[in-house]
Every structure is written in C-alpha cells, then in structure tokens.
Design a protein around this motif. Sequence first.
Motif, PDB file in Angstrom:
ATOM      1  N   ARG A 136       0.805  -1.219   0.000  1.00 42.45           N
ATOM      2  CA  ARG A 136       0.000   0.000   0.000  1.00 42.45           C
ATOM      3  C   ARG A 136       0.840   1.271   0.000  1.00 42.45           C
ATOM      4  NH1 ARG A 136      -1.604  -3.558   2.997  1.00 42.45           N
ATOM      5  NH2 ARG A 136      -3.552  -4.414   3.607  1.00 42.45           N
ATOM      6  N   ALA A 137       2.139   1.121  -0.096  1.00 40.89           N
ATOM      7  CA  ALA A 137       3.034   2.280  -0.054  1.00 40.89           C
ATOM      8  C   ALA A 137       3.828   2.387  -1.344  1.00 40.89           C
ATOM      9  CB  ALA A 137       3.985   2.162   1.135  1.00 40.89           C
ATOM     10  N   GLU A 138       4.036   3.611  -1.753  1.00 42.64           N
ATOM     11  CA  GLU A 138       4.920   3.917  -2.884  1.00 42.64           C
ATOM     12  C   GLU A 138       6.034   4.801  -2.321  1.00 42.64           C
ATOM     13  OE1 GLU A 138       4.536   3.588  -6.439  1.00 42.64           O
ATOM     14  OE2 GLU A 138       2.584   2.620  -6.458  1.00 42.64           O
ATOM     15  N   VAL A 139       7.259   4.392  -2.508  1.00 49.40           N
ATOM     16  CA  VAL A 139       8.403   5.194  -2.095  1.00 49.40           C
ATOM     17  C   VAL A 139       9.056   5.720  -3.367  1.00 49.40           C
ATOM     18  CG1 VAL A 139      10.614   5.239  -0.896  1.00 49.40           C
ATOM     19  CG2 VAL A 139       8.732   3.836  -0.001  1.00 49.40           C
ATOM     20  N   LEU A 140       9.033   7.019  -3.524  1.00 47.02           N
ATOM     21  CA  LEU A 140       9.615   7.669  -4.698  1.00 47.02           C
ATOM     22  C   LEU A 140      10.889   8.372  -4.260  1.00 47.02           C
ATOM     23  CD1 LEU A 140       6.253   9.240  -5.885  1.00 47.02           C
ATOM     24  CD2 LEU A 140       7.273   7.105  -6.673  1.00 47.02           C
ATOM     25  N   VAL A 141      11.922   8.297  -5.089  1.00 49.97           N
ATOM     26  CA  VAL A 141      13.193   8.921  -4.723  1.00 49.97           C
ATOM     27  C   VAL A 141      13.703   9.815  -5.842  1.00 49.97           C
ATOM     28  CG1 VAL A 141      13.850   7.072  -3.151  1.00 49.97           C
ATOM     29  CG2 VAL A 141      14.580   6.976  -5.514  1.00 49.97           C
ATOM     30  N   ALA A 142      14.442  10.824  -5.438  1.00 49.38           N
ATOM     31  CA  ALA A 142      15.175  11.679  -6.362  1.00 49.38           C
ATOM     32  C   ALA A 142      16.648  11.477  -6.032  1.00 49.38           C
ATOM     33  CB  ALA A 142      14.778  13.143  -6.176  1.00 49.38           C
ATOM     34  N   LEU A 187       7.524  13.973   2.686  1.00 50.39           N
ATOM     35  CA  LEU A 187       8.295  14.519   1.560  1.00 50.39           C
ATOM     36  C   LEU A 187       9.516  15.206   2.141  1.00 50.39           C
ATOM     37  CD1 LEU A 187       8.858  15.437  -1.355  1.00 50.39           C
ATOM     38  CD2 LEU A 187       7.301  17.344  -0.958  1.00 50.39           C
ATOM     39  N   VAL A 188      10.686  14.754   1.702  1.00 50.01           N
ATOM     40  CA  VAL A 188      11.943  15.321   2.195  1.00 50.01           C
ATOM     41  C   VAL A 188      12.858  15.593   1.013  1.00 50.01           C
ATOM     42  CG1 VAL A 188      13.973  14.910   3.639  1.00 50.01           C
ATOM     43  CG2 VAL A 188      11.754  14.008   4.340  1.00 50.01           C
ATOM     44  N   VAL A 189      13.440  16.785   0.996  1.00 48.31           N
ATOM     45  CA  VAL A 189      14.469  17.121   0.011  1.00 48.31           C
ATOM     46  C   VAL A 189      15.691  17.587   0.793  1.00 48.31           C
ATOM     47  CG1 VAL A 189      15.117  18.652  -1.897  1.00 48.31           C
ATOM     48  CG2 VAL A 189      12.782  17.739  -1.777  1.00 48.31           C
ATOM     49  N   ALA A 190      16.843  17.037   0.456  1.00 48.99           N
ATOM     50  CA  ALA A 190      18.091  17.401   1.141  1.00 48.99           C
ATOM     51  C   ALA A 190      18.337  18.902   1.009  1.00 48.99           C
ATOM     52  CB  ALA A 190      19.256  16.619   0.543  1.00 48.99           C
ATOM     53  N   PRO A 191      18.833  19.540   2.062  1.00 46.18           N
ATOM     54  CA  PRO A 191      19.076  20.986   2.009  1.00 46.18           C
ATOM     55  C   PRO A 191      19.914  21.411   0.797  1.00 46.18           C
ATOM     56  CG  PRO A 191      19.311  20.212   4.258  1.00 46.18           C
ATOM     57  CD  PRO A 191      19.134  18.986   3.391  1.00 46.18           C
ATOM     58  N   VAL A 192      20.918  20.617   0.409  1.00 46.95           N
ATOM     59  CA  VAL A 192      21.774  20.997  -0.711  1.00 46.95           C
ATOM     60  C   VAL A 192      21.040  20.942  -2.047  1.00 46.95           C
ATOM     61  CG1 VAL A 192      23.264  19.273   0.375  1.00 46.95           C
ATOM     62  CG2 VAL A 192      23.256  19.373  -1.995  1.00 46.95           C
ATOM     63  N   ALA A 193      19.906  20.248  -2.088  1.00 44.21           N
ATOM     64  CA  ALA A 193      19.170  20.092  -3.347  1.00 44.21           C
ATOM     65  C   ALA A 193      17.911  20.949  -3.414  1.00 44.21           C
ATOM     66  CB  ALA A 193      18.801  18.619  -3.538  1.00 44.21           C
ATOM     67  N   ARG A 194      17.640  21.727  -2.400  1.00 41.92           N
ATOM     68  CA  ARG A 194      16.427  22.555  -2.398  1.00 41.92           C
ATOM     69  C   ARG A 194      16.514  23.643  -3.457  1.00 41.92           C
ATOM     70  NH1 ARG A 194      15.787  22.361   4.053  1.00 41.92           N
ATOM     71  NH2 ARG A 194      15.133  20.185   4.090  1.00 41.92           N
ATOM     72  N   GLY A 195      15.361  23.981  -4.002  1.00 39.72           N
ATOM     73  CA  GLY A 195      15.296  25.022  -5.033  1.00 39.72           C
ATOM     74  C   GLY A 195      15.568  24.517  -6.433  1.00 39.72           C
ATOM     75  N   GLN A 196      15.705  23.210  -6.598  1.00 37.69           N
ATOM     76  CA  GLN A 196      16.000  22.631  -7.913  1.00 37.69           C
ATOM     77  C   GLN A 196      14.786  21.945  -8.540  1.00 37.69           C
ATOM     78  OE1 GLN A 196      19.495  20.126  -7.702  1.00 37.69           O
ATOM     79  NE2 GLN A 196      20.494  21.522  -6.270  1.00 37.69           N
ATOM     80  N   GLY A 197      13.627  22.029  -7.886  1.00 43.39           N
ATOM     81  CA  GLY A 197      12.423  21.426  -8.432  1.00 43.39           C
ATOM     82  C   GLY A 197      12.221  19.968  -8.083  1.00 43.39           C
ATOM     83  N   LEU A 198      13.030  19.427  -7.180  1.00 46.32           N
ATOM     84  CA  LEU A 198      12.894  18.013  -6.826  1.00 46.32           C
ATOM     85  C   LEU A 198      11.609  17.738  -6.057  1.00 46.32           C
ATOM     86  CD1 LEU A 198      16.556  17.097  -5.840  1.00 46.32           C
ATOM     87  CD2 LEU A 198      15.377  16.729  -8.011  1.00 46.32           C
ATOM     88  N   GLY A 199      11.250  18.612  -5.141  1.00 46.86           N
ATOM     89  CA  GLY A 199      10.005  18.433  -4.400  1.00 46.86           C
ATOM     90  C   GLY A 199       8.814  18.441  -5.344  1.00 46.86           C
ATOM     91  N   LEU A 257      21.192  10.031  -2.765  1.00 51.80           N
ATOM     92  CA  LEU A 257      19.802  10.344  -2.473  1.00 51.80           C
ATOM     93  C   LEU A 257      19.656  11.834  -2.171  1.00 51.80           C
ATOM     94  CD1 LEU A 257      16.921   9.241  -1.977  1.00 51.80           C
ATOM     95  CD2 LEU A 257      17.583   8.988   0.424  1.00 51.80           C
ATOM     96  N   LEU A 258      18.774  12.493  -2.929  1.00 53.43           N
ATOM     97  CA  LEU A 258      18.547  13.925  -2.731  1.00 53.43           C
ATOM     98  C   LEU A 258      17.163  14.230  -2.177  1.00 53.43           C
ATOM     99  CD1 LEU A 258      20.213  15.311  -5.975  1.00 53.43           C
ATOM    100  CD2 LEU A 258      21.168  15.195  -3.664  1.00 53.43           C
ATOM    101  N   GLY A 259      16.259  13.284  -2.315  1.00 50.74           N
ATOM    102  CA  GLY A 259      14.915  13.500  -1.790  1.00 50.74           C
ATOM    103  C   GLY A 259      14.101  12.238  -1.877  1.00 50.74           C
ATOM    104  N   ASP A 260      13.021  12.214  -1.091  1.00 47.35           N
ATOM    105  CA  ASP A 260      12.114  11.076  -1.165  1.00 47.35           C
ATOM    106  C   ASP A 260      10.710  11.506  -0.781  1.00 47.35           C
ATOM    107  OD1 ASP A 260      11.611  10.456   1.811  1.00 47.35           O
ATOM    108  OD2 ASP A 260      13.795  10.396   1.702  1.00 47.35           O
ATOM    109  N   LEU A 261       9.754  10.718  -1.249  1.00 42.70           N
ATOM    110  CA  LEU A 261       8.356  10.942  -0.939  1.00 42.70           C
ATOM    111  C   LEU A 261       7.723   9.597  -0.652  1.00 42.70           C
ATOM    112  CD1 LEU A 261       5.835  13.284  -2.618  1.00 42.70           C
ATOM    113  CD2 LEU A 261       5.223  10.899  -2.245  1.00 42.70           C
ATOM    114  N   LEU A 262       6.960   9.532   0.416  1.00 46.23           N
ATOM    115  CA  LEU A 262       6.243   8.319   0.787  1.00 46.23           C
ATOM    116  C   LEU A 262       4.757   8.571   0.581  1.00 46.23           C
ATOM    117  CD1 LEU A 262       5.995   5.505   2.020  1.00 46.23           C
ATOM    118  CD2 LEU A 262       6.145   6.586   4.284  1.00 46.23           C
ATOM    119  N   LEU A 263       4.162   7.781  -0.300  1.00 42.97           N
ATOM    120  CA  LEU A 263       2.740   7.870  -0.620  1.00 42.97           C
ATOM    121  C   LEU A 263       2.046   6.622  -0.092  1.00 42.97           C
ATOM    122  CD1 LEU A 263       0.560   9.472  -2.356  1.00 42.97           C
ATOM    123  CD2 LEU A 263       1.058   7.781  -4.137  1.00 42.97           C
TER     124      LEU A 263
END
Length: 122
Positions: free
Chosen positions: A14-20, A46-58, A26-32
């Motif tokens: 029942r879970a989808e784990v999406l990663v960037a 939803l988590v995006v690493a601080p170094v990757a923020r502002g790049q559209g990953l979220g 690993l720069l980000g992940d989302l758990l649905l």
Amino acid sequence: MSRRAWRRFLRSPRAEVLVAETGGRLLGDLLLLCRVDSRKARIYSLVVAPVARGQGLGEALVVAAEQAALARGCQAVSLEVRADNLAARGLYEKHGYRPLKVLPGYYDDGADGLRLLKPLPA
C-alpha cells in the motif's frame, strides 16, 4: 522516521516510495500511502536534502506521487503540513492542494498543522 518504519513501508503493497537521486546520491524522497478501503492517497512524507532545495525536486516528487495515485485508482491526494512551513505550503498550493482542516497542536512541538486535499482528474 525510524529505520524500522521505513523497512515496513518499503515492504508494504500500500506504499509507494519515490526517490530523487543523482549519481547514486539520495537527494529526496516521498512516501505515498494508499489504503485498500479508500479512493484517497496520502502523502505521508516529503523530504528534500538541504543541498538540493530550489531545484524542483520536491515538485517532481509531488507530480510523480499524483501519477502513482492515479495509477492505483485514487481520486484525490491528501497530506498534512506545518502551518508555518510557507515553502511547503506554496509548493502544494501551486499544484492545486487546498486547505481542508486546521489541526491545532498537531506536531510534537505544539505547532499547528493543515490538512490539504487535491482532487485528481478522472
């Protein structure tokens, strides 16, 4: 989230784990989460690493989560967000998420939360 919780979600049908990631980093992940008895999916984390923020990953992770929810037959996606997290709220509002309910004292530190909802196209 604890390692134990992540292991449980990774095994759950029942879970989808999406990663960037890039270059194996690993720069980000989302758990649905998608409940069996519901046509509504939930963005649990939803988590995006601080170094990757502002790049559209979220944004890319949210769009991918919505596509995954549609593929599972869901009609809407909900989530909770800190009321004072203006950056996250802006991201969700940009993608059509609207406030459904105020959650007073929702977080461990006493901060208020908001439950947001986005209907998905049929």
